[in-house]
Scaffold this motif. Structure first.
Motif, PDB file in Angstrom:
ATOM      1  N   CYS A  89       0.476   0.629   1.980  1.00 40.67           N
ATOM      2  CA  CYS A  89       0.785   2.031   1.680  1.00 40.67           C
ATOM      3  C   CYS A  89       2.129   2.400   1.719  1.00 40.67           C
ATOM      4  O   CYS A  89       2.486   3.009   0.960  1.00 40.67           O
ATOM      5  N   CYS A  93       3.993   4.240  -1.513  1.00 39.49           N
ATOM      6  CA  CYS A  93       4.336   5.561  -1.328  1.00 39.49           C
ATOM      7  C   CYS A  93       5.911   5.887  -2.055  1.00 39.49           C
ATOM      8  O   CYS A  93       6.733   4.983  -1.761  1.00 39.49           O
ATOM      9  N   ILE A 112       2.460   7.712   9.159  1.00 38.48           N
ATOM     10  CA  ILE A 112       2.720   8.754   8.124  1.00 38.48           C
ATOM     11  C   ILE A 112       3.453   9.924   8.788  1.00 38.48           C
ATOM     12  O   ILE A 112       3.320  10.357   9.839  1.00 38.48           O
ATOM     13  N   CYS A 117       5.106  13.480   3.841  1.00 38.71           N
ATOM     14  CA  CYS A 117       3.994  13.301   2.954  1.00 38.71           C
ATOM     15  C   CYS A 117       3.783  14.531   1.901  1.00 38.71           C
ATOM     16  O   CYS A 117       3.645  15.438   2.468  1.00 38.71           O
ATOM     17  N   CYS A 123      -1.718   6.357  -1.299  1.00 40.80           N
ATOM     18  CA  CYS A 123      -1.903   5.575  -0.061  1.00 40.80           C
ATOM     19  C   CYS A 123      -3.319   5.159   0.211  1.00 40.80           C
ATOM     20  O   CYS A 123      -3.735   4.338   0.552  1.00 40.80           O
TER      21      CYS A 123
END
Length: 305
Positions: A89, A93, A112, A117, A123
């Motif tokens: 992830c 990202c 996260i 985000c 992800c």
């Protein structure tokens, strides 16, 4: 159709008018003018679409009768108990939203950062063990209230929350639904400042727009941008210069430019310290014996709604 999800862009009721009051920037008197119009209208449906910094409630003192969550967009959440710590992830990202740190046992833990985000879902797509949840975000709330001037729909966008344009659409859609149910012929919209997404969401499908500006160079520039936006949506635009007596020459130049741009000039409002006194008392300026109250009444009459 669920409350708040109505499409104001659908075919309009012939009797219903929707006036949107906007400005090129904040602080020009837009909200004070909308509150005054609400008083002069006697009874209407009011929509505060300045969801990023709503303050019409400070003058109209609404009594909230309904509260609704506003959810929009998604945010990734890693299920820590099932995460295998592979870091896929984090590698995928592009917004640096995946944090990596060591826990008390020395294990690498990924999480996260909700503020970073962007809700793209990459992800979630590439997690090899599918342990990243992707729930809708709670971005704020919208409310229906009763005021001395009629029903008011207003909202509050959450801190650092996005999708303010969608929240504006929700507020307007609910205002139109209520106006239809009540048989009200007028919706007064306090729009956001500027020309961005929230302004576009407040303008599209409206009957008329009133742009309030100031006699300054920046006011002239902002007015040009807003009128260009109104022309794009083919909405009849009117212009009012607030505090016009602070710069008479600039006021005349602004009005001439507005006429040349196809807008109608509907009046001038003088500088008046009574506006501040009205706000302190939680009243619209037309509810006081104020010098500018007559100016505002003249503007209201010239709108010919």
């Amino acid at each position: 159709m669920a409350a708040g999800q109505n499409r104001y862009s659908c075919m309009k009721d012939e009797y219903m008018k929707e006036l949107v009051v906007i400005s090129g920037k904040g602080g020009t008197g837009k909200t004070s003018l909308t509150a005054a119009f609400a008083v002069l209208a006697g009874r209407s449906v009011i929509a505060d679409c300045d969801v990023d910094a709503a303050d019409l409630h400070l003058v109209l003192s609404p009594r909230i009768v309904e509260r609704h969550e506003f959810r929009s967009g998604h945010g990734a959440v890693i299920l820590q108990s099932d995460c295998i710590g592979c870091g896929v992830c984090r590698r995928w990202c592009r917004f640096d939203a995946v944090n990596m740190e060591k826990n008390d046992r020395g294990e690498t833990v990924f999480s996260i950062d909700p503020a970073s985000c962007e809700g793209c879902g990459v992800c979630v797509r590439f997690c090899p063990v599918q342990v990243i949840d992707f729930p809708q975000r709670l971005c704020g709330e919208w409310m229906v209230s009763e005021t001395r001037c009629g029903t008011m729909v207003h909202a509050r966008l959450g801190v650092a929350a996005e999708n303010s344009g969608k929240l504006v659409s929700t507020v307007r859609g609910e205002a139109r639904r209520i106006a239809g149910e009540q048989g009200q012929g007028l919706i007064l919209v306090d729009g956001p400042p500027g020309i961005g997404c929230p302004v576009i969401a407040s303008l599209s499908g409206a009957s008329a727009v009133l742009v309030i500006t100031e006699p300054t160079v920046s006011g002239e520039h902002d007015l040009e941008r807003v009128l260009s936006l109104a022309r794009h949506f083919a909405i009849s635009a009117s212009v009012c210069v607030n505090k016009w007596d602070l710069n008479r020459e600039m006021t005349e130049r602004i009005e001439a430019g507005a006429i040349q741009a196809g807008a109608k000039t509907v009046g001038r409002i003088r500088y008046d310290s009574s506006v501040t006194q009205a706000q302190i008392q939680g009243k619209a300026v037309v509810e006081l014996d104020a010098p500018s109250a007559d100016d505002i009444r003249q503007v209201w009459n010239n709108l010919d709604l």
